[in-house]
Design a protein around this motif. Structure first.
Motif, short mmCIF file in Angstrom:
data_model
loop_
_atom_site.label_atom_id
_atom_site.label_comp_id
_atom_site.label_asym_id
_atom_site.label_seq_id
_atom_site.Cartn_x
_atom_site.Cartn_y
_atom_site.Cartn_z
N ARG A 6 -63.41 -34.79 24.08
CA ARG A 6 -63.16 -35.22 22.72
C ARG A 6 -64.15 -34.52 21.82
O ARG A 6 -65.37 -34.57 22.05
CB ARG A 6 -63.31 -36.75 22.60
N ILE A 36 -60.89 -34.48 16.80
CA ILE A 36 -60.87 -35.33 15.63
C ILE A 36 -61.39 -34.51 14.47
O ILE A 36 -62.48 -33.93 14.55
CB ILE A 36 -61.76 -36.58 15.84
N THR A 50 -68.89 -41.52 12.77
CA THR A 50 -67.57 -41.16 13.29
C THR A 50 -67.69 -40.73 14.75
O THR A 50 -66.89 -41.13 15.59
CB THR A 50 -66.94 -40.03 12.45
N ILE A 52 -69.76 -41.61 16.92
CA ILE A 52 -70.00 -42.78 17.78
C ILE A 52 -68.74 -43.60 17.97
O ILE A 52 -68.39 -43.99 19.08
CB ILE A 52 -71.16 -43.63 17.21
N GLN A 53 -68.02 -43.85 16.88
CA GLN A 53 -66.79 -44.65 16.99
C GLN A 53 -65.74 -43.94 17.85
O GLN A 53 -64.98 -44.56 18.57
CB GLN A 53 -66.20 -44.93 15.60
N GLU A 54 -65.73 -42.62 17.74
CA GLU A 54 -64.73 -41.86 18.47
C GLU A 54 -65.22 -41.46 19.86
O GLU A 54 -64.48 -40.84 20.62
CB GLU A 54 -64.34 -40.59 17.67
N ASP A 55 -66.48 -41.82 20.18
CA ASP A 55 -67.06 -41.49 21.49
C ASP A 55 -66.80 -40.03 21.87
O ASP A 55 -66.26 -39.72 22.94
CB ASP A 55 -66.54 -42.42 22.59
N VAL A 56 -67.20 -39.13 20.99
CA VAL A 56 -66.94 -37.72 21.24
C VAL A 56 -67.99 -37.14 22.21
O VAL A 56 -69.10 -37.67 22.33
CB VAL A 56 -66.92 -36.88 19.94
N ILE A 87 -74.66 -36.13 22.89
CA ILE A 87 -73.53 -35.41 22.29
C ILE A 87 -73.96 -33.98 22.01
O ILE A 87 -74.98 -33.72 21.39
CB ILE A 87 -73.08 -36.08 20.96
#
Lengths: 134, 309
Positions: A6, A36, A50, A52-56, A87
């Motif tokens: 991701r 994303i 973002t 963090i919320q999207e766990d990229v 990340i």
């Protein structure tokens, strides 16, 4: 089972040129990644939240405005604050060669200068995450 | 405490990253957490779930953005799942819905997660129902699920949600026959977005005429409205329509019925998942069926033996 990477592609600050970001985003999607894309004028705070919320797994910042040093610095600071240093952060855009070591000292893993073939970006990411995906 | 236990503990303490990581685990490695999953969900489904579907470009994300505004003004917390199509060919996805919702990126009480459909049916990921349950367990008052819906098969979103909104544009007039056979009648609310454009009034009258006496499978006549996400018009009426539908469901005990059906759906989803995992991990039955050395019918009987052992 092969995990899908991701990737968050973000454009921080006032820079309004998004063609490069979209080219990379599409290329990564075609390579099987979930990309994303959050559009223009994002603040470092928005980008990290973002991520963090999207766990990229990866954040790619596209900066053509010349403000890369403060922007990258801020993003890396925030990632550290939120315990999200795992990340991978890479960048692209108008970034002088001389500034690359400075960015790397912040923890940015790689800068892809203009003209880099998208396949280089894909190969870099696939190699970096190679073992973890299986 | 192992990794997973720590994650669940953090989740219970409302850690956003734990929530986010658990959604990823659901998508990639559900078997790692499925046995523990029930620990963090009590069966009570506490959030109000709103489904939003419609053709690409109808304005779903923009509309959801204004819905988030409205619910936040009421003091409600909102979790959003935005599903975009996964490429069959490459397995990748371009997840761009949240662009329209980024104004809420830093709001503590809003959580937005993009998911690829990963070839699930009805434009939704197989894991969407599980992600919804997770958002409910986290404690969001409202959960909004967005998906692309263009075909007649795409009513899955209406089963998953309490109130389902179909978003169309004035140009949809020509597609009315296409939409009609499928999701038009299952929608609780039909929102004609970009209603400032030509054709909006005509479409509005047409829908009202077609649907005036129609009842969907729960006995509710779809509410048709004109909105503009861009100009923020018609939003109050949309919120009112959502609450009207909610009251209808409460008064007719449909709320409970729908939720029981959803539980059953989830049960089957999880069962299928467990069985597949078990068969893949014990022996080579799956490979044999795939290669053709065992036919599907014999295969099923062999599978039953393995499972019932």
């Amino acid at each position: 089972m092969k995990r899908r990477l991701r990737v968050l592609i973000a454009k921080p600050g006032l820079d309004g040129h998004d063609r490069g970001a979209k080219v990379i985003a599409r290329a990564l999607r075609d390579a099987g990644m979930e990309v994303i894309y959050t559009g223009l004028h994002q603040t470092p705070e928005q980008i990290v939240e973002t991520a963090i919320q999207e766990d990229v797994d990866v954040i790619g910042l596209s900066i053509l405005s010349g403000a890369h040093i403060p922007l990258f610095r801020r993003v890396m600071e925030l990632l550290k604050e939120k315990n999200a240093e795992d990340i991978l952060v890479f960048g692209g855009g108008v970034i002088p060669e001389d500034d690359i070591p400075i960015l790397e000292s912040f923890g940015v893993k790689k800068i892809f200068t203009p003209g880099t073939p998208t396949k280089d970006v894909i190969e870099y990411l696939e190699e970096y995450f190679g073992d973890e995906r299986n | 405490m192992n990794e997973i236990d720590k994650l669940f503990e953090a989740f219970k303490n409302k850690d956003k990253r734990a929530l986010s990581r658990l959604i990823t685990l659901i998508e990639n490695n559900f078997y790692k957490i499925q046995k523990k999953f029930y620990l963090l969900l009590d069966a009570a489904q506490k959030s109000y779930i709103i489904g939003v579907t419609g053709a690409p470009g109808a304005g779903k994300s923009s509309l959801i953005n204004v819905l988030i505004d409205a619910f936040r003004k009421e003091g409600k917390s909102v979790g959003v799942i935005a599903v975009d199509p996964t490429s069959h060919r490459t397995g990748g996805a371009f997840l761009g819905d949240r662009i329209r919702m980024q104004a809420h990126a830093l709001d503590e009480k809003v959580f937005i997660r993009s998911m690829g459909s990963r070839n699930g049916k009805g434009g939704l990921s197989l894991y969407t129902p599980l992600a919804i349950r997770l958002l409910e367990a986290y404690g969001f008052d409202i959960v909004i699920v967005e998906t692309v819906g263009v075909g007649q098969e795409d009513i899955e979103i209406f089963n998953l949600s309490d109130t389902g909104i179909l978003v169309v544009t004035p140009e949809a007039g020509d597609d009315i026959q296409l939409i009609k056979a499928g999701n038009l009648e299952e929608a609780d609310i039909i929102a004609i977005n970009k209603a400032d454009r030509e054709g909006a009034d005509k479409l509005y009258r047409e829908f009202r005429r077609e649907l005036g006496s129609v009842q969907n499978s729960y006995g509710f006549t779809p509410i048709v409205l004109k909105v503009s996400a861009l100009h923020k018009e018609g939003i109050e009426e949309l919120i009112d329509a959502i609450y009207t539908h909610k009251r209808f469901m409460e008064e007719n005990q449909i709320f409970e019925k729908k939720r029981r059906e959803r539980n059953l759906s989830l049960f089957y989803l999880l069962l299928e998942h467990r069985i597949k995992e078990k068969l893949k991990s014990e022996g080579d039955l799956v490979e044999k069926v795939e290669s053709g050395s065992i036919d599907p019918f014999t295969g099923v009987e062999s599978a039953m033996d393995i499972i019932c052992k």
